[in-house]
Scaffold this motif. Sequence first.
Motif, PDB file in Angstrom:
ATOM      1  N   UNK A 260       0.834  -1.196   0.000  1.00  0.00           N
ATOM      2  CA  UNK A 260       0.000   0.000   0.000  1.00  0.00           C
ATOM      3  C   UNK A 260       0.862   1.237   0.000  1.00  0.00           C
ATOM      4  N   UNK A 261       0.500   2.217  -0.813  1.00  0.00           N
ATOM      5  CA  UNK A 261       1.245   3.468  -0.901  1.00  0.00           C
ATOM      6  C   UNK A 261       0.284   4.630  -0.731  1.00  0.00           C
ATOM      7  N   UNK A 262       0.633   5.559   0.136  1.00  0.00           N
ATOM      8  CA  UNK A 262      -0.057   6.848   0.213  1.00  0.00           C
ATOM      9  C   UNK A 262       0.880   7.874  -0.392  1.00  0.00           C
ATOM     10  N   UNK A 278       9.150   8.612   2.476  1.00  0.00           N
ATOM     11  CA  UNK A 278      10.023   8.889   1.343  1.00  0.00           C
ATOM     12  C   UNK A 278       9.750  10.305   0.834  1.00  0.00           C
ATOM     13  N   UNK A 279      10.789  11.051   0.541  1.00  0.00           N
ATOM     14  CA  UNK A 279      10.668  12.370  -0.079  1.00  0.00           C
ATOM     15  C   UNK A 279      11.476  12.349  -1.371  1.00  0.00           C
ATOM     16  N   UNK A 280      10.783  12.403  -2.499  1.00  0.00           N
ATOM     17  CA  UNK A 280      11.411  12.289  -3.810  1.00  0.00           C
ATOM     18  C   UNK A 280      11.056  13.493  -4.676  1.00  0.00           C
ATOM     19  N   UNK A 281      11.857  13.730  -5.701  1.00  0.00           N
ATOM     20  CA  UNK A 281      11.458  14.655  -6.755  1.00  0.00           C
ATOM     21  C   UNK A 281      10.279  14.050  -7.518  1.00  0.00           C
ATOM     22  N   UNK A 292       4.190   7.373   1.945  1.00  0.00           N
ATOM     23  CA  UNK A 292       4.187   6.448   3.065  1.00  0.00           C
ATOM     24  C   UNK A 292       3.872   5.068   2.510  1.00  0.00           C
ATOM     25  N   UNK A 293       4.544   4.057   3.007  1.00  0.00           N
ATOM     26  CA  UNK A 293       4.417   2.719   2.423  1.00  0.00           C
ATOM     27  C   UNK A 293       4.103   1.699   3.507  1.00  0.00           C
ATOM     28  N   UNK A 339       6.643   2.412   6.664  1.00  0.00           N
ATOM     29  CA  UNK A 339       6.244   3.630   7.357  1.00  0.00           C
ATOM     30  C   UNK A 339       5.255   3.287   8.474  1.00  0.00           C
ATOM     31  N   UNK A 340       5.502   3.727   9.686  1.00  0.00           N
ATOM     32  CA  UNK A 340       6.594   4.606  10.138  1.00  0.00           C
ATOM     33  C   UNK A 340       7.738   3.862  10.830  1.00  0.00           C
ATOM     34  N   UNK A 341       7.746   2.523  10.771  1.00  0.00           N
ATOM     35  CA  UNK A 341       8.635   1.754  11.637  1.00  0.00           C
ATOM     36  C   UNK A 341      10.011   1.468  11.025  1.00  0.00           C
TER      37      UNK A 341
END
Length: 486
Positions: A260-262, A278-281, A292-293, A339-341
């Motif tokens: 699952x991905x948000x 995760x923070x990506x371009x 968030x995964x 996420x978040x662990x």
Amino acid sequence: MFLGLDFGTSAVKALLVDGAQTVLASATAPLSMQRPAAGHSEQDPRAWWQAMLDAVDDIGRNHAGALSAVKGIGLSGQMHGAVLLDHAGGVLRPAILWNDVRSALECSELEQAVPELRQITGNIAMPGFTAPKLLWLRKHEPATFAALRTVLLPKAYIRHRLTGEMIEEMSDASGTLWLDVGRRDWSDVMLAATGLSRLAMPRLVEGNAAAGTLRAELAARWHMTRRPVVAGGAGDNAAGAVGLAAIGAGDAFISLGTSGVLFAATDRFRPWPQAAVHAFCHALPNRWHQMGVTLSAAASLAWWATVTGCSEAQLLAEVGVPAKPSSALFLPYLGGERTPHNDGTIRGAFAGLSHDTDRRELTQAVLEGVAFSLRDCLDAISASGTRIEDADVIGGGSRSAAWIAIIASALGIPLHRLATGETGAAFGAARLARMAVTGEAPDVVCLAPARAETIPPRPDLAAAYAPRIAQYRALNRGIAAAVRQQ
């Protein structure tokens, strides 16, 4: 006409799209994955190439005229994989994939070597990323490392074969741990930490920019009237976002697939690695995104269906939209959690069982456990300052309106089901190809898909879920050590 090519782990998909953004044809060619040792996951990059040829050839046999008119080709693909080339551009060894976990020790070494890693890259060092794989390679396969000239991601390898160019775009490069994500440029510090320099990296472009021209022999193979432009393209999630028009700050979607991905688009770099966000371009200029995964979303329901011997449809029908939370709790950490662990060793659990607990209660607990894990993702992203007010839902799980109602109530935001079938990352890749050819603005090309239904949170269920989410988190804290894989 525009062609979108998506290089997944299990298949390559080709999608032919016309100027009205109507899908005219699609074709899929399967791929296999090799696991030569425990925790290892590899593929031969040449298999991607052959699968791509097979898929496009298939479209050509049935839609030759439309394929011949293609002006642009967009690429999307699985992220993080390490394709290792020698001085002649030959493949040195099978690609090490995104789901390969052999480099866990090297992740710790990399974080220690570069204390500012998380600020530069916007992420925690995880085995899935590319840079730790190269540390592992230098340690365990020194001869291969010595012969290395260039490291490419999967779709960049295909671009090289298509055009002769070694070029990568920002969204995929963000998943290497070699990119300064805020500056949208390679980080010399991160490269040096893995024994590399910019000489080993492809040139960077934006996803909607031209990034080469199709080789003449390939244009002739498909009887194209011109040599199409090949766009920068995107990593799979960013390409999916382009296809869904999730490109402006606050746009969001949930992918309810195996994992699952948000996904949340942002207008600036918002690192939040302390919660494994995760923070990506993004694939478009001056835009970024967060993810968030949760690792076992629909996979949790599939597992439970196997255990019970029932179909997923039967289990979902038994639950429907519940009037109250299940009496049981479920931790969906069947293969660890992101996420978040950020814990690959934690495992799942049922709790709160009694003599009255039946299959329906446990199925509902599974659905709610996934919903609560997505709430963890939402809260982690929200803590970074990003606000998500609603989201589209895609993936196999989106077919269940009841499950979406559970998730909407757990998240406290309305969720939207799409009116038409999904075309996925390949459609986003085709949109990027169009922008590379025409120069059109993203907001002109990236039109939102029609929505079939909006499912709001149910106030009564949302209120009942608030204490259950607190209990879910307490359960995780209380038994994490007991369920961690030894």
